[in-house]
Design an enzyme around this catalytic site. Sequence first.
Site, PDB file in Angstrom:
ATOM      1  N   GLU A 111       0.687  -1.148   0.019  1.00 55.64           N
ATOM      2  CA  GLU A 111       0.133  -0.175  -0.272  1.00 55.64           C
ATOM      3  C   GLU A 111       1.144   1.605  -0.019  1.00 55.64           C
ATOM      4  OE1 GLU A 111      -2.053  -0.217   3.756  1.00 55.64           O
ATOM      5  OE2 GLU A 111      -3.256  -2.314   3.256  1.00 55.64           O
ATOM      6  N   LYS A 113       2.046   5.075   1.361  1.00 55.61           N
ATOM      7  CA  LYS A 113       1.439   5.641   3.119  1.00 55.61           C
ATOM      8  C   LYS A 113       1.721   6.993   2.914  1.00 55.61           C
ATOM      9  CE  LYS A 113       4.818   5.587   7.120  1.00 55.61           C
ATOM     10  NZ  LYS A 113       4.594   6.576   7.560  1.00 55.61           N
ATOM     11  N   ASP A 115       0.619  10.862   4.121  1.00 60.81           N
ATOM     12  CA  ASP A 115       1.624  11.363   4.740  1.00 60.81           C
ATOM     13  C   ASP A 115       0.380  12.425   5.530  1.00 60.81           C
ATOM     14  OD1 ASP A 115       3.937  12.534   6.916  1.00 60.81           O
ATOM     15  OD2 ASP A 115       4.610  13.101   5.049  1.00 60.81           O
ATOM     16  N   TYR A 224      -7.213   0.327   7.392  1.00 61.80           N
ATOM     17  CA  TYR A 224      -6.998  -1.246   8.261  1.00 61.80           C
ATOM     18  C   TYR A 224      -8.123  -1.175   9.064  1.00 61.80           C
ATOM     19  CZ  TYR A 224      -4.752  -3.375  12.153  1.00 61.80           C
ATOM     20  OH  TYR A 224      -4.371  -4.281  12.850  1.00 61.80           O
ATOM     21  N   LYS A 310      10.306   4.100   3.166  1.00 64.08           N
ATOM     22  CA  LYS A 310      10.201   5.185   3.698  1.00 64.08           C
ATOM     23  C   LYS A 310      11.096   5.548   2.541  1.00 64.08           C
ATOM     24  CE  LYS A 310       8.338   7.215   7.658  1.00 64.08           C
ATOM     25  NZ  LYS A 310       8.540   8.348   7.971  1.00 64.08           N
ATOM     26  N   CYS A 404      15.958  48.549   2.523  1.00 58.40           N
ATOM     27  CA  CYS A 404      14.781  48.152   2.021  1.00 58.40           C
ATOM     28  C   CYS A 404      15.639  47.979   0.358  1.00 58.40           C
ATOM     29  CB  CYS A 404      13.771  49.074   1.673  1.00 58.40           C
ATOM     30  SG  CYS A 404      12.310  48.279   0.900  1.00 58.40           S
ATOM     31  N   CYS A 407      13.198  50.255  -1.814  1.00 54.08           N
ATOM     32  CA  CYS A 407      13.467  52.219  -1.634  1.00 54.08           C
ATOM     33  C   CYS A 407      14.822  52.238  -0.664  1.00 54.08           C
ATOM     34  CB  CYS A 407      11.767  52.057  -1.520  1.00 54.08           C
ATOM     35  SG  CYS A 407      11.444  52.120   0.482  1.00 54.08           S
ATOM     36  N   CYS A 422      10.004  46.858   5.896  1.00 55.33           N
ATOM     37  CA  CYS A 422      10.244  48.332   5.264  1.00 55.33           C
ATOM     38  C   CYS A 422       9.257  49.164   5.779  1.00 55.33           C
ATOM     39  CB  CYS A 422      10.173  48.674   4.290  1.00 55.33           C
ATOM     40  SG  CYS A 422      10.706  49.950   2.954  1.00 55.33           S
ATOM     41  N   CYS A 428       7.151  53.062  -1.549  1.00 53.59           N
ATOM     42  CA  CYS A 428       7.571  51.821  -1.534  1.00 53.59           C
ATOM     43  C   CYS A 428       7.380  50.790  -2.914  1.00 53.59           C
ATOM     44  CB  CYS A 428       8.390  51.446  -0.121  1.00 53.59           C
ATOM     45  SG  CYS A 428       8.842  49.893  -0.563  1.00 53.59           S
TER      46      CYS A 428
HETATM   47  S1  IVH Z   1      -1.301   0.359   8.680  1.00 56.54           S
HETATM   48  C1  IVH Z   1      -0.381  -2.274  12.938  1.00 56.54           C
HETATM   49  N1  IVH Z   1      -1.453   1.582   6.619  1.00 56.54           N
HETATM   50  O1  IVH Z   1       1.693   5.303   8.847  1.00 56.54           O
HETATM   51  C2  IVH Z   1      -0.175  -1.109  11.804  1.00 56.54           C
HETATM   52  N2  IVH Z   1      -0.906   3.546   8.460  1.00 56.54           N
HETATM   53  O2  IVH Z   1       3.628   4.330  11.667  1.00 56.54           O
HETATM   54  C3  IVH Z   1      -1.336   0.507  11.616  1.00 56.54           C
HETATM   55  N3  IVH Z   1       0.454   4.721   7.432  1.00 56.54           N
HETATM   56  O3  IVH Z   1       0.220   5.413  12.992  1.00 56.54           O
HETATM   57  C4  IVH Z   1      -1.574   1.327  10.404  1.00 56.54           C
HETATM   58  N4  IVH Z   1      -0.582   5.425   5.239  1.00 56.54           N
HETATM   59  O4  IVH Z   1      -1.354   7.277  10.105  1.00 56.54           O
HETATM   60  C5  IVH Z   1      -1.315   2.019   7.510  1.00 56.54           C
HETATM   61  N5  IVH Z   1      -1.450   2.268   4.361  1.00 56.54           N
HETATM   62  C6  IVH Z   1      -0.875   2.153   5.473  1.00 56.54           C
HETATM   63  C7  IVH Z   1      -0.517   3.785   6.207  1.00 56.54           C
HETATM   64  C8  IVH Z   1      -0.237   4.516   7.535  1.00 56.54           C
HETATM   65  C9  IVH Z   1      -0.107   5.476   6.031  1.00 56.54           C
HETATM   66  C10 IVH Z   1       0.765   6.334   8.395  1.00 56.54           C
HETATM   67  C11 IVH Z   1      -0.310   5.464   9.607  1.00 56.54           C
HETATM   68  C12 IVH Z   1       0.863   4.930  11.079  1.00 56.54           C
HETATM   69  C13 IVH Z   1       1.975   5.871  10.521  1.00 56.54           C
HETATM   70  C14 IVH Z   1       2.675   3.832  10.773  1.00 56.54           C
END
Ligand code: IVH
Length: 665
Positions: A111, A113, A115, A224, A310, A404, A407, A422, A428
């Site tokens: 999946e 991740k 942010d 999840y 990451k 500035c 000016c 300024c 200005c």
């Molecule tokens: S699973 C026990 N899936 O990343 C498993 N987390 O460091 C729980 N996050 O706190 C998390 N995308 O905020 C999971 N596809 C994804 C995610 C994800 C982002 C974040 C989430 C979590 C942190 C884990």
Amino acid sequence: MDLIKQRIEALREELNKHNYDYYVLSTPTISDFEFDKKLKELSDLEIQNPEYFDPNSPTQRVGSDINKSFKQVTHKYPMLSLGNTYTQEELTDFYNRVKKGLNDDFEIVCELKYDGTSISLTYVNGRLTQAVTRGDGVQGDDVTANVRTIRSIPLTLSGSDYPSEFEIRGEILMPWSVFDRLNKEREEQEEALFANPRNAASGTLKQQDPKIVASRKLDSYLYYMLGENLPTDGHYENLMKAKEWGFKISDATRKCRTLDEILDYINYWNIERKNLPVATDGIVLKVNSLTQQRNLGYTSKFPRWAISFKFQAEQAVTTLESVSYQVGRTGAVTPVANLKPVKLSGTTVKRASLYNEEYINFLDLHINDQVYVEKGGEIIPKITSVDTSKRNIFDQKVEFAKNCPECNTPLIKDEGEAIYYCPNNISCPPQVKGRVEHFCTRKAMNIACGSETVDLLYKADLVKDVADLYTLDWQTVSRLERWAEKSAKNLIESIHNSVSVPYERVLYALGIRYVGETVAKKLARTFTSINKLIAASTDDLIQVDEIGDRIAQSIVKHFSIESNIEVVNKLREFGIQFELSEAITSQQTDKLKGLIIVISGTFEKHSRDEYKAMIDQNGGKNSGSISAKTSYVLAGDNMGPAKLEKAKSLGITIIGEDDLLEMLK
Ligand code: IVH
């Protein structure tokens, strides 16, 4: 290296000392005004960076609403985070650990991740009943009212094969486009910017007013599912079910069988993620079978059945060629690094933000330095560090400009502020042009005149202040370079139309520092004509709900400058609205005259802001904190326990929204 954290800690320490001086030693060493200014700075930083929230921060003493008004909820299943990996080897180790641990065939779900900020949603009989933030993993904030405003989160589910009760977790995100727009607005208001969409999303989710949350257009991805009677034993299959019930599940979710397939997935998304509308910072791998997940179990901190990989924050090294300074419409001067062009995340970077003098000193920046630039979650690249080993002894230390750049007026900096200004607001050029541009924007006077036109009018000596716009005629405009009769007539028409723009928007259009749209509206309702506002003292101004010292001082200062009064007088002669319209004044009553009302919690029939406006309109006064002077507390859902306690101890009557509406009938 986290400057924000350092600043927060420094402010907390300083404010604690002042509190001690004041309350314990009874010998204050700074003025109340200075104290409030620092407290406000800290509170702003804490709101924008909720990860640094601390219940013991000095901001938490003043009955502020930060984090307090949300009910704390204990998670049924703790919200764990994931172990991180950064290299292919670490990932291979994870894969082999799982293989060894299971000693059987297995599938891995890959999946993205996301942010953002994590959320846990509870559904009972297909209806959303609760939304809780991660908090410390054990307890989080009940932000249900705010989450209900997020369109991609279903309030009721489709189909019928969902468990009678389950939780689903995911990420709340602010799309890049919304983030950019929000920051642009904040920049126009000279408010502190959100560093990245993650902070903006979590800051938004902690807003007290669900209406504001709704306006920010948050999005979500769920990843999840937890509960007793989940549809299948496969994580992936459960997510596909969740998709049928109406949840937003990422289309990037894939089932893989081999390490190679996983690596392909990572390589693909490492590039492709740049085209996504939301921020991602890695990949998450999860064992698909729930039975196998149980068999693998957990370490003391993380699941053994999942891990994150990451993405590298992209960095580049380049040379700092010079530092230039930009002057905004209110005279604020921002330093910018001019870099030797370098490729970073697919774009060529030539400039980086340097924020302010403090940041330059923090980096101990010298011209010709080899600097590391990074484009993390931030849009504007920033310099994260300097390779001092490459520095030549003749390289000049960067000293913040004294004058500035536009000016040449000597710059000034107010005590306790990070920003240089300024002071030549009269002549200005970027300040003059910036004020005219702001005056013309859609939410202000809605005049069809963008920055290029303003520049042209300014250079032709036709417009030196906003009032000059009203002296223009189409014949003069059409003689400008590349202007034709038709477009000149359109411009003049939109200038003429602007005389009917209502007073509160005119106030906003004047471009008084810190007076954004909302503040302008509030001011207009209390000071129903510009004359009343000009005559108001800081004391009068801070009586208005949500107007603090900083705004009050800025307004008084604005009208103490003769040229600003002249502009108002000229605009008045051209027929600009400087009084609240009859329609609004006629709605005003005295029904709540003399009453001081504190609003707390969230409401069903109207938003907090609407109730505030009703109180204002009916002669009452809104107040943010409960004291012996409070007449009523208007309490909604999730009223903060501290407030409730205080109201009770002072014997203040608590009323509900129906009571208030009855009083206003
Ligand atoms: S699973 C026990 N899936 O990343 C498993 N987390 O460091 C729980 N996050 O706190 C998390 N995308 O905020 C999971 N596809 C994804 C995610 C994800 C982002 C974040 C989430 C979590 C942190 C884990």
